[in-house]
Design a protein around this motif. Structure first.
Motif, PDB file in Angstrom:
ATOM      1  N   TYR A 117       0.690  -1.316  -0.019  1.00  0.00           N
ATOM      2  CA  TYR A 117      -0.007   0.004   0.036  1.00  0.00           C
ATOM      3  C   TYR A 117       0.966   1.383   0.104  1.00  0.00           C
ATOM      4  O   TYR A 117       0.662   2.067  -0.878  1.00  0.00           O
ATOM      5  N   GLN A 121       1.946   4.145  -3.274  1.00  0.00           N
ATOM      6  CA  GLN A 121       1.613   5.430  -3.098  1.00  0.00           C
ATOM      7  C   GLN A 121       2.996   6.397  -3.260  1.00  0.00           C
ATOM      8  O   GLN A 121       2.854   7.237  -4.068  1.00  0.00           O
ATOM      9  N   PHE A 202      -1.848   8.579   3.073  1.00  0.00           N
ATOM     10  CA  PHE A 202      -2.763   9.653   2.230  1.00  0.00           C
ATOM     11  C   PHE A 202      -2.600  10.871   2.343  1.00  0.00           C
ATOM     12  O   PHE A 202      -2.484  11.710   1.455  1.00  0.00           O
ATOM     13  N   ARG A 248      -8.628   6.427  -2.969  1.00  0.00           N
ATOM     14  CA  ARG A 248      -8.079   5.953  -1.689  1.00  0.00           C
ATOM     15  C   ARG A 248      -8.560   7.294  -0.785  1.00  0.00           C
ATOM     16  O   ARG A 248      -8.457   6.917   0.534  1.00  0.00           O
ATOM     17  N   TYR A 251     -11.465   5.138   0.664  1.00  0.00           N
ATOM     18  CA  TYR A 251     -11.087   4.361   1.610  1.00  0.00           C
ATOM     19  C   TYR A 251     -10.670   5.080   3.274  1.00  0.00           C
ATOM     20  O   TYR A 251     -10.750   4.340   4.160  1.00  0.00           O
ATOM     21  N   ASN A 252      -9.761   6.158   2.802  1.00  0.00           N
ATOM     22  CA  ASN A 252      -9.171   6.675   4.029  1.00  0.00           C
ATOM     23  C   ASN A 252     -10.402   7.422   4.895  1.00  0.00           C
ATOM     24  O   ASN A 252     -10.229   7.388   6.138  1.00  0.00           O
ATOM     25  N   LEU A 283     -10.608  -0.015  -3.180  1.00  0.00           N
ATOM     26  CA  LEU A 283      -9.001   0.022  -2.984  1.00  0.00           C
ATOM     27  C   LEU A 283      -8.421  -0.749  -4.027  1.00  0.00           C
ATOM     28  O   LEU A 283      -7.483  -0.530  -4.822  1.00  0.00           O
ATOM     29  N   GLU A 286      -8.825  -0.214  -7.466  1.00  0.00           N
ATOM     30  CA  GLU A 286      -7.989   0.805  -8.056  1.00  0.00           C
ATOM     31  C   GLU A 286      -6.679   0.284  -8.599  1.00  0.00           C
ATOM     32  O   GLU A 286      -5.924   0.797  -9.570  1.00  0.00           O
TER      33      GLU A 286
END
Length: 336
Positions: A117, A121, A202, A248, A251-252, A283, A286
């Motif tokens: 993850y 990013q 994030f 994201r 999700y966050n 997520l 994506e």
């Protein structure tokens, strides 16, 4: 930290205190929805993402042996990270139920998931920074650093490992032998787990991403292609950046909402659990979508795909012509 006892928390659908038929019907409806969403993801997104990822790996490895482009190396690293994320997504196959594992096994699973993850990013941020610096004279130390992609990837891996290890510690250090319902982001993790994940997984990356876009749009680049031409040259990276931010973000937001429930010592409702499960699948969608975007919009990959399509089109008319010729000869010999 060790005083944070999370043994009280449980999933609403696993709670035995249903006081009315409406609550039971809500659980059944929620489980039906998440089951259908999971089946759609496994049936459509997973095969598409894995096929696209394998094709990208073949193309990038082939091209890297011929032309060592730093951008391709970063996207290769990003592709590997997303393929790993897709493999971790197989943990949702059991939904609407959850995996059953010990605290220790769930923490280890969470560590490797967070590694992929964070890695995807920060590699994307590094890729955006590389493209941004392509528009400016390569005289600064930062420009010279991005010209050494292996060093940059090593730095990203080091930061990713440290963040993942921190998250593994924040899952909790008590009762490692007990069996629990396990998610990749464990429900029984301390509230600090979600907060750290939001900030470093994030918040900070999104801020850096927005800064890159602001500089790209606001600052003029002397002796460089126009902004529109620059974006058209690298459409895949900017499309992935937008897709990742949207997925994201959802999700966050749900991660933070779950943290708020923990701080209020509430397990929430079956609807909250449903939305959190959907956010987790979004997520993973994506990751699949990012690989498809790279395959069809990144120029080296797109060129290889077009070559394969042209070869198939050439072979098909040729085969049809041979079949027609053979049929005509057979007909003539039969009439004689």
């Amino acid at each position: 930290m060790t005083s944070q006892n999370m043994t009280w928390i449980s999933y609403p659908s696993k709670s035995q205190s249903f006081n009315s038929t409406e609550e039971i019907e809500a659980v059944i409806t929620s489980q039906n929805i998440i089951s259908r969403v999971m089946h759609c993801y496994i049936a459509f997104f997973v095969p598409t993402g894995l096929i696209a990822g394998i094709c990208i790996l073949i193309i990038f490895i082939k091209n890297h042996l011929q032309n060592r482009e730093s951008l391709d190396l970063l996207l290769l690293h990003f592709t590997i990270s997303n393929i790993i994320m897709i493999f971790f997504s197989f943990t949702v196959i059991s939904r609407p139920d959850y995996l059953i594992a010990t605290h220790l096994a769930c923490s280890v699973l969470s560590f490797f998931f967070n590694f992929g993850y964070f890695n995807s990013q920060y590699v994307l941020i590094l890729t955006l920074l590389t493209l941004l610096l392509k528009r400016f004279p390569p005289s600064t130390a930062l420009c010279k650093a991005t010209q050494r992609p292996i060093l940059c990837v090593g730095l990203v891996l080091t930061c990713t490992f440290c963040l993942s290890l921190t998250e593994a510690v924040l899952v909790g250090t008590d009762d490692y032998h007990l069996e629990v319902y396990c998610q990749l982001d464990p429900l029984f993790a301390w509230p600090a787990y979600e907060i750290v994940k939001f900030i470093f997984g994030f918040g900070i990356p999104s801020l850096l991403q927005i800064l890159c876009f602001i500089v790209l749009w606001a600052k003029e680049a002397p002796e460089a292609p126009s902004l529109q031409q620059h974006v058209r040259t690298y459409p895949a990276v900017y499309a992935i950046s937008a897709t990742m931010f949207i997925c994201r973000l959802f999700y966050n937001v749900m991660i933070l909402f779950r943290t708020a429930l923990k701080l209020h010592r509430s397990i929430g409702t079956t609807k909250n659990e449903l939305v959190m499960n959907i956010a987790e699948i979004v997520l993973f969608c994506e990751s699949c979508a990012s690989l498809v975007v790279i395959l069809f919009f990144h120029k080296p990959c797109k060129d290889e795909v077009l070559k394969v399509i042209h070869r198939c089109r050439r072979k098909t008319p040729a085969n049809n012509h041979l079949e027609i010729t053979e049929a005509a000869l057979t007909h003539q010999s039969g009439s004689q």
